[in-house]
Every structure is written in C-alpha cells, then in structure tokens.
Design a protein around this motif. Structure first.
Motif, PDB file in Angstrom:
ATOM      1  N   GLY A 266       0.816  -1.218   0.000  1.00 56.30           N
ATOM      2  CA  GLY A 266       0.000   0.000   0.000  1.00 56.30           C
ATOM      3  C   GLY A 266       0.841   1.256   0.000  1.00 56.30           C
ATOM      4  O   GLY A 266       0.605   2.189  -0.778  1.00 56.30           O
ATOM      5  N   ALA A 269       2.957   1.560  -3.268  1.00 55.17           N
ATOM      6  CA  ALA A 269       2.119   1.952  -4.401  1.00 55.17           C
ATOM      7  C   ALA A 269       1.848   3.459  -4.390  1.00 55.17           C
ATOM      8  O   ALA A 269       1.937   4.131  -5.422  1.00 55.17           O
ATOM      9  N   GLN A 299       0.158  -3.516  -6.359  1.00 53.46           N
ATOM     10  CA  GLN A 299      -1.165  -3.443  -5.738  1.00 53.46           C
ATOM     11  C   GLN A 299      -2.047  -4.649  -6.055  1.00 53.46           C
ATOM     12  O   GLN A 299      -3.262  -4.585  -5.880  1.00 53.46           O
ATOM     13  N   TYR A 308      -5.312   2.388  -6.087  1.00 55.92           N
ATOM     14  CA  TYR A 308      -5.316   1.688  -7.381  1.00 55.92           C
ATOM     15  C   TYR A 308      -6.054   2.528  -8.428  1.00 55.92           C
ATOM     16  O   TYR A 308      -5.600   2.682  -9.568  1.00 55.92           O
TER      17      TYR A 308
END
Length: 923
Positions: A266, A269, A299, A308
């Motif tokens: 997380g 990303a 992700q 995302y």
C-alpha cells in the motif's frame, strides 16, 4: 496500559529495560516493545512477539492476563500482515483479537482492534465499513476515558473526510480542536495531515506544504511509518501544485525510499504513484510510466483500494500527454469503475472528463458528449466550480472540433464560444482567482475566427493581464516554496542535532551497560565473528566489537605475507577514518607490528606525550596506550591485531583478556575466510566450465546457430507471455485483436541443396549453411531465435511480432537468399533459392489454447511442404479464419490443408514474389 503510539525515547527506554531482564520478567517489556515496533521494525516486532508467546505459555499467571497479552500479540501480527498487504490474514488475526477483548470486556483492546480494522477495510476498498469501524473505535475509547486515542480517531476521521468535503471538514476541525493547544505528536500525525489536505483543496498551497511536512515528522517520530510515507507523498503533491516540481520530486523520493525500505504494497504503491505523477509533470514520460506501472504491479493484493484507482487515472493523464487516447480511455474507464466504490463523486467526475477527452481525440463525438455531460452534472451537483470550468472547456473543444449542433439556447455566436464564456463566467465567481490566460486566449481566438476583432482584442488584453498576474502568483508561490523548504531544513537540522545528542548519550549508556556483561556476551560475539566467510566482514566485525567493549581510538590488523617475510597492513580505522595500507618487513627493527609477529606474544606499550624514535604511522594521531596481540591458529601465525588510545594506561588485564579472546575468534574467522575464498575460486571455475558445456549443448557446432534443445528450454516463457496477452483480452470481455505480441514461426529450406554437395563437395555445402546464418541475421532481430532444424532446414522464431507482417518478412527471407550469392572455395560463387513456410502462435486468437506451439511449427512445416510441391522459391503461410474450431481441427488441416482452406477452416497465404523489389530491407 500501552499507548497506541509512542516516541523514540520510550522505545529506547524499553530496549534498555529489556537488556536487564531474563526469563518471564521480560514479558513486562516484550509485549509493549513488540507493539511499538510493529511499524518501525516489523521483523524485530514479530521476533519479540514470538518470544513473548513462548514465555506466556510457560508462565503461571492468571488466565485473564494470559488471554489479554495473547490478544495483543494477535493484533501485532494483524498489523504486520496489513502492512504487507496480506489483508485476509490481517482481518483474521484482528477478529481473533477483537473476540478475546470482547469476552474480557477490554474496551481499549476493542478500540485498538476496530482502529486497525478500519485500515484493513480501507485497503479492501470498503469505505462505509472503514468509517463504521473507526466510529466504533472512537466510541470505545471515549467510554473508558482514553482521550489521546479518542483524539487520534477524531483526527483520522477528519483526514478521511478532507478529500471528500474540505469545507465541512474544516468546520469539524474548528469544532473539535483548539487551534492554540499543543496536541501530542501521535494526534498531530493525523490532525495536521487533515488540515494540510483542506489547505490544498482551498488553494493555500504554501500552508499545505508546511502542514504536510509537520505531519510527516509527527508520524515518523511516533512510529506511524505508513502515515509518514503518505504525508511525504502529499507534501510532494502540494509542492507540485505550487509549481516547485524539484521539491515535489524530492519529497516523493523521500516517501519512495522509506516505502522501498519497508516494502509494504500500500505504501509503496502510493509513493510510486506520486513520484510517477511528479515525473509526468516534469515531462519525463518514460520514467513516469515506469513508476506508475510498477505501482499497479505492487497493488495486486489491494486492487480494490483508492490508490489503485488513482494510479489508473494518472496513467490515463500520461496517455493523453503521449497522444495515446485509446490507452487513456481504457485507464479512465477502469479508474471510474474502481472509484465508484469509494463514494468520491468529484474524483468520478474527473475520470469521466478524462474519458470525454479521450473520446474526443479518437473522433467519437457522441460518446465524448455523453461522458462530459455526466461529469458536468456531478460537478454542478457538488458545487465544484473548478471541475465545472474544466468540463465547460472540454465541451468547447468538442463544439469546435466536431461543429456540434446547438443543443441549447445560447447567446454567443457559436457553441464553442458559448462554453468558453460559461467557463469564464464561473472563473469570475471564484474569489481571489486569476482567470487562466489560456482560457482568455481561446476566447480571443474564437472571436477572431468570427472576424469580431474588437472583442478578440479585448480578451487578448485580459489574457496579457492574466499572464502578468500569473507571473506574480508564480513568483509568490516560489517564494512560499522557498520559505517552506528553508523552515523545513532548519527544523530538520535542529532535529538532527537533538538526535545526535540523544544517540551519543544512548551509545554511552549502552557502552556502560554492556561493559558489565562483557564476558557473558563474548561467546555470542565469537559466534558472530566466526560465522563470517569474508575477510572484510571479519575486519568490520572485529572493529565494531572492539569499539563497543574497549577504549580504542585506533584499530589495525596486519596479515603475514605468503613468503612470511613481511606484514601487510590490511585494515585500520582511527576516529572513524580509514588508515591507508602499508607493508612492513618482518625484521623491521622498531615496528611494533613486526615485533609482535616475531615474538608471537601480546604486549602493551605506554608512551609519554611527545615521545619520538618509535615506529609511528605518518598522519595518524599521537596514541599513548598501545596493545598488540598475535592472530594465531595453533602454532601458525596469521598476523597481528592492535588497538590504541589517546589516553594513558587504559589497557589492564581485563582489556588484554578481551582483546586476546577477540583475536582468537578473528584468527579462526580469517582462516575460514581464506579457505572459503579458495573453495569459491574452485567453484567459479567449475561453474564457468559448466556454463561453457551448457552453451555447447544448445548451439549447432557448424553454423553457430541455436539447436532444438535451446528452443525447448526457452520457448515456454514466450508462449506463456503470448497466452497472457490473449487471456487478458478475453477475460476483459474485449474483442480479441492480434497485436505485436505474437510468435511467428518461419520454416526455411534451401532449394536443391543436395546438388551443392554433389557438385562441389560437403565442405562447400557446409560453407553455404554457415552463410545462411548471416542471411537470416540480416532479416531478423537479435532477440529472435535462429534454429538449425536439421540438414538444410532452418526454423526462425520471431518473438513479439505482428502476424500481419509475416508474409512480408517471409518474402524478405526468400529475396535476400535468392539475390545474394554464396561464396565457396576458390572464389566460386553460386546462387540458390529457398522455400519458406510460416504460421503464427497462437494460431486461433479467440481460442489461444487450442493448438500447442509445436503444432503451429508443424503448420509452418506444412506450408514449406506446399511450397516444395508447387515448384519451390516461394513463401506460403497457413493462417486462421474467424471460424471457431473443434478438437479435430489440427488433424484435418495436417491431412488435407487445401480441403481445410476450401472449407474456410484456414487461409493459405501465398506471397507473390513480384510484389516486392530490391528495396526490401531487413526488419
């Protein structure tokens, strides 16, 4: 009771306490320390939690105490799994802990469980549950008077809502938090972040940058590392909006370095996403795409997250910049599908506006109109003027490009101008905004196109004024950015100074504590040193432990040369600086290293300040206490180790005993390292020989081309790549369209090759085969496979090739072989033609798994056979049709290819030789 988050000072205090405890009393510190290290150091936190689990099962305390601690450990494992993207395990451990805390009526534990569950639900994309869990945590903390935890929850809820509704969030911040009060850093990590997002949304970028940086510090200091990464990326985003892209990239790289260090999907990303966007704004498009694609890749476990969707949207923006509207449309559509789940209508409007721009660039006016009007409605429903202005400008572009009919009552001469003026009117309603100069330019140009030069001139003047205002705003923004950066550097320098003081004090305290336990720890040190199989690592380890245990301003090691006649000074450090290497003869009359080597005995030298006449290394400090000890394996001398201090009389029996023990371990480790180095050299030689044998086994000895064994070793990876390409299209429900991902097999056979051997001999035949490699290399890329299939037959595997180009490439092969003579012995030159058969994998794009690659090679061979039957010197390919095929398809084609073609099962492609001339170039 353990706090939710704590400071680095508390961590140090816990570490110090733990070092003094043995057995079950360690539990009092183990669980709190593991809890507070859960984001600072996941692996150490897990090790401490595992140790606590073992000790808990051995302890004889009451059941409530046991279960409460086990639940806390479960929560530690849950958070570590959440950070690593293992959301299913994270949710399982959290619910397990929650159930135990519920049975024990532990409200704090329940609140902590719901607080973590809120984070997990966020990454799962379940925003309503995220907010519900956070509200439950808040209620539990309030019920038991855990006010700091309660404030963290309130601040975090402000952080969550700031992006969705900044004005309402600002009102709630004012209601819940006193602007003059100093809140704990654990609260500020969320509160300052919420304020920073609000400042960003209302246009106060300088304040947004400042607050994000403060939030980052607060999060980092309290061990909220994931929040620290997020605030750093947000600081980068605000700097980018402010126009300071260098500062934006600097903060994005701070976040990215921290994220890569922890490798949490997380966080990584988000950092990659923001870095990619900053690089896009800097027009570094290739680097931007690399970062954004990597962000999507990491992700995979959290594809339902808001991040995302943002990544897809940024990829859409990048595709628009790169004039790739088809790609942009796909990205914006996917982003819209994802963001619908997150209840962020303004973001959805942004996605739909992006789709409209892509449709516009693709020439699809109706689709563009539908999307931009949907986007405009959302922006109007939520009173987002900035988004409305952007939508009107897209509508203006559509009206101009497609000469859209007037679908509404307008006062302006054209629909294009109507929308531009609506955007302009909205700009004027926004307080303290400078109307964009490019909007005014567009209006001026539209009037000029209508020959209304008076209006065009009026708006051109407004544009010039706006540009001047923009320059002033940009200058002010740069000044603000510089001030923020200056303040940040000053705070960072002050913090670094305090950290250094704290570190110095901590090291001194640790040194005193470790001194009292030195003899007990020497065994552990010995195991560490002797575990090293690299001499440099042994030197570093010895130096580190000497510094920890003894007063050693200088440290040095000399090793005996192979001829045993000299010593090489191989490693030396003085006050953190390397001492240059040097060589000393073993019979040097005044060198203390040489004396120790000759006598093979340890000794201490005490100097008076200013003493001269001894062997002193030039450029080093004046040391007053010097201790030398030999490095021995049995009776065999390896070298000499020495430590020296600027203080007098510091090496007594205790210090000599410690150094003697370290020298013994060091000698064993160095001897092992030398033996290991010899073993590695032998293994490298064997490995090189093995690689050479492997290369020979996959290479044709005559032509130097690859052989069938090479193809069998490598083709499966290419096949898997191609199948993924087609499977992705099928799973996405898209029309299957062949692209540049196909594998095309070309089967090439020299015509009448036997006559070469019969007329000129086998040596000349071999020369022709060798020259065939050069012809084929001229046509194909280095990445393609050239395979000697057998005799005068060759298989070429064109990787990542478009099947539409196959006939042209086949004709290039035929042309270059027929038009270039082969040179034989005695300068004899002959001409030969060739026959080419070809087929593409997957053979049927809509049924990619129906035929194997080996069967497609047989189709290419069948094409070659058909050329031979029809007179040679030509190219024939076997290609698919749109018809769906069954299991008997392959056998029917192989038995009767012409019948299969007549029945529409396949298409036989015959490239006419006169369709290409001598201008054919290699692909």
């Amino acid at each position: 009771m353990t706090d939710l988050y704590t400071s680095d000072d508390e961590i140090f205090a816990l570490e110090s306490k733990l070092s003094l405890l043995e057995g079950t009393p360690r539990l009092a510190v183990l669980v709190p320390l593991a809890w507070h290290l859960r984001q600072r150091n996941c692996e150490r936190s897990k090790l401490l939690a595992d140790e606590a689990t073992i000790l808990l099962t051995q302890a004889s305390n009451d059941d409530v105490w046991f279960r409460r601690n086990m639940a806390r450990i479960a929560l530690i494992h849950a958070e570590i799994n959440w950070l690593k993207g293992e959301l299913e395990f994270a949710e399982h451990y959290t619910n397990e802990a929650k159930q135990t805390f519920l049975e024990l009526r532990d409200k704090v534990g329940l609140g902590d469980s719901y607080f973590l569950l809120s984070s997990i639900k966020r990454d799962l994309g379940d925003i309503p549950e995220r907010d519900a869990c956070l509200q439950k945590a808040l209620e539990h903390f309030l019920e038991v008077g855990e006010f700091e935890r309660h404030l963290i929850c309130v601040a975090r809820s402000m952080h969550n809502s700031a992006m969705r509704d900044p004005q309402l969030t600002l009102q709630k911040i004012v209601q819940n938090f006193d602007n003059d009060r100093n809140y704990p850093a654990s609260v500020n990590a969320w509160l300052l972040s919420a304020k920073a997002i609000v400042a960003n949304k209302i246009g106060d970028m300088g304040e947004s940058c400042r607050l994000h940086i403060l939030a980052h510090r607060a999060a980092f200091e309290t061990g909220q590392i994931r929040q620290a990464i997020l605030t750093a990326t947000n600081a980068g985003d605000s700097f980018a909006t402010l126009g300071d892209l260098d500062a934006a990239l600097e903060w994005d790289e701070i976040a990215l370095a921290l994220a890569r260090n922890n490798n949490w999907p997380g966080s990584l990303a988000t950092a990659l996403l923001q870095t990619g966007n900053a690089l896009r704004l800097l027009h570094r498009y290739a680097d931007a795409r690399e970062k954004l694609v990597e962000s999507l890749a990491v992700q995979t476990k959290i594809a339902g997250s808001r991040t995302y969707a943002h990544t897809l949207c940024y990829l859409g923006d990048l595709a628009i910049d790169l004039s790739a509207p088809e790609d942009a449309l796909g990205f914006f559509q996917s982003a819209a599908d994802k963001i619908i789940e997150h209840n962020e209508p303004v973001f959805l409007s942004d996605c739909w506006r992006g789709q409209a721009i892509a449709y516009c660039r693709l020439g699809q006016a109706q689709e563009a109109q539908e999307k931009i009007r949907d986007a405009l409605k959302i922006a109007q429903d939520h009173h987002n003027l900035d988004e409305q202005i952007k939508c009107f400008r897209v509508l203006a572009e559509l009206a101009k490009r497609f000469h859209t009919d007037k679908a509404e009552q307008i006062a302006a001469p054209t629909l294009n101008l109507h929308y531009l003026l609506k955007a302009y009117d909205l700009c004027k309603t926004i307080k303290d905004i400078t109307v964009p100069a490019d909007l005014l330019d567009d209006i001026a140009n539209s009037y000029a196109d209508l020959d209304d030069f008076q209006s065009a001139f009026a708006y051109a003047k407004l544009s010039a004024k706006a540009k001047e205002s923009r320059r002033l705003v940009d200058a002010q923004n740069r000044a603000v950015a510089l001030q923020v950066k200056h303040d940040n550097e000053r705070h960072r320098a002050e913090a670094e100074h305090l950290r250094r003081i704290a570190k110095s004090e901590a090291e001194r305290a640790a040194s005193l504590q470790e001194s009292s336990n030195t003899l007990e720890t020497l065994g552990l040190i010995g195991r560490e040193i002797t575990a090293n199989l690299n001499a440099e690592a042994v030197f570093e380890s010895l130096h580190r432990h000497v510094n920890d245990l003894l007063d050693a301003t200088s440290f040095g090691i000399s090793l005996l040369a192979g001829d045993a006649r000299s010593l090489h000074f191989v490693f030396g450090m003085e006050n953190g600086e390397l001492i240059p290497p040097f060589t000393t003869p073993i019979d040097h009359p005044i060198s203390s290293f040489a004396r120790c080597a000759r006598e093979r005995e340890e000794f201490v030298l005490e100097r008076e300040p200013g003493t001269e006449g001894r062997f002193i290394i030039p450029g080093t400090m004046e040391t007053l206490s010097l201790l030398y000890t030999p490095l021995m394996i049995g009776d065999r001398l390896l070298g000499v180790m020495s430590i020296q201090s600027t203080r007098p009389h510091v090496y007594g029996e205790r210090e000599r005993s410690i150094l003697r023990t370290l020298a013994a371990y060091g000698a064993i480790a160095l001897d092992n390292a030398y033996a290991y180095k010899q073993l590695q050299a032998t293994l490298n030689t064997l490995r090189e020989t093995q690689n050479q044998l492997e290369e020979v086994s996959i290479t044709d000895p005559l032509t130097g081309m690859r052989n069938r064994r090479f193809l069998l070793q490598n083709i499966e990876a290419d096949v898997a790549r191609v199948l993924r390409f087609y499977e992705d299209q099928i799973q996405a429900g898209e029309a299957v369209s062949p692209g540049d991902e196909d594998i095309v097999f070309f089967m090439v056979d020299l015509d009448h090759f036997k006559s070469v051997n019969d007329t000129y001999g086998h040596a000349c035949g071999d020369m022709v085969l060798i020259q065939m490699r050069d012809r084929l290399q001229h046509v194909f890329r280095e990445s393609d496979y050239l395979i000697r299939w057998g005799g005068e037959e060759f298989l070429v595997v064109a990787r990542s090739c478009n099947r539409r180009d196959a006939p042209t490439v086949a004709e290039r092969i035929r042309h270059i072989i027929s038009s270039t003579t082969f040179k034989l012995i005695d300068d004899i030159e002959i001409s030969r033609t060739c026959s080419v058969g070809f087929a593409s994998f997957p053979f049927l794009p809509t049924q990619p798994h129906l035929l194997s690659w080996a069967q497609v090679v047989n189709f290419a061979d069948q094409g070659l056979y058909m050329v031979k039957k029809s007179g040679r010197n030509a190219c024939i390919g076997i290609s698919h049709t749109s018809a769906e095929q069954g299991e008997e398809f392959y056998n029917r084609v192989m038995r009767h290819p012409q019948n299969a073609a007549d029945n529409g099962m396949i298409e036989i492609i015959q490239q006419k030789t006169h369709s290409l001339d001598d201008t054919i170039m290699p692909s």
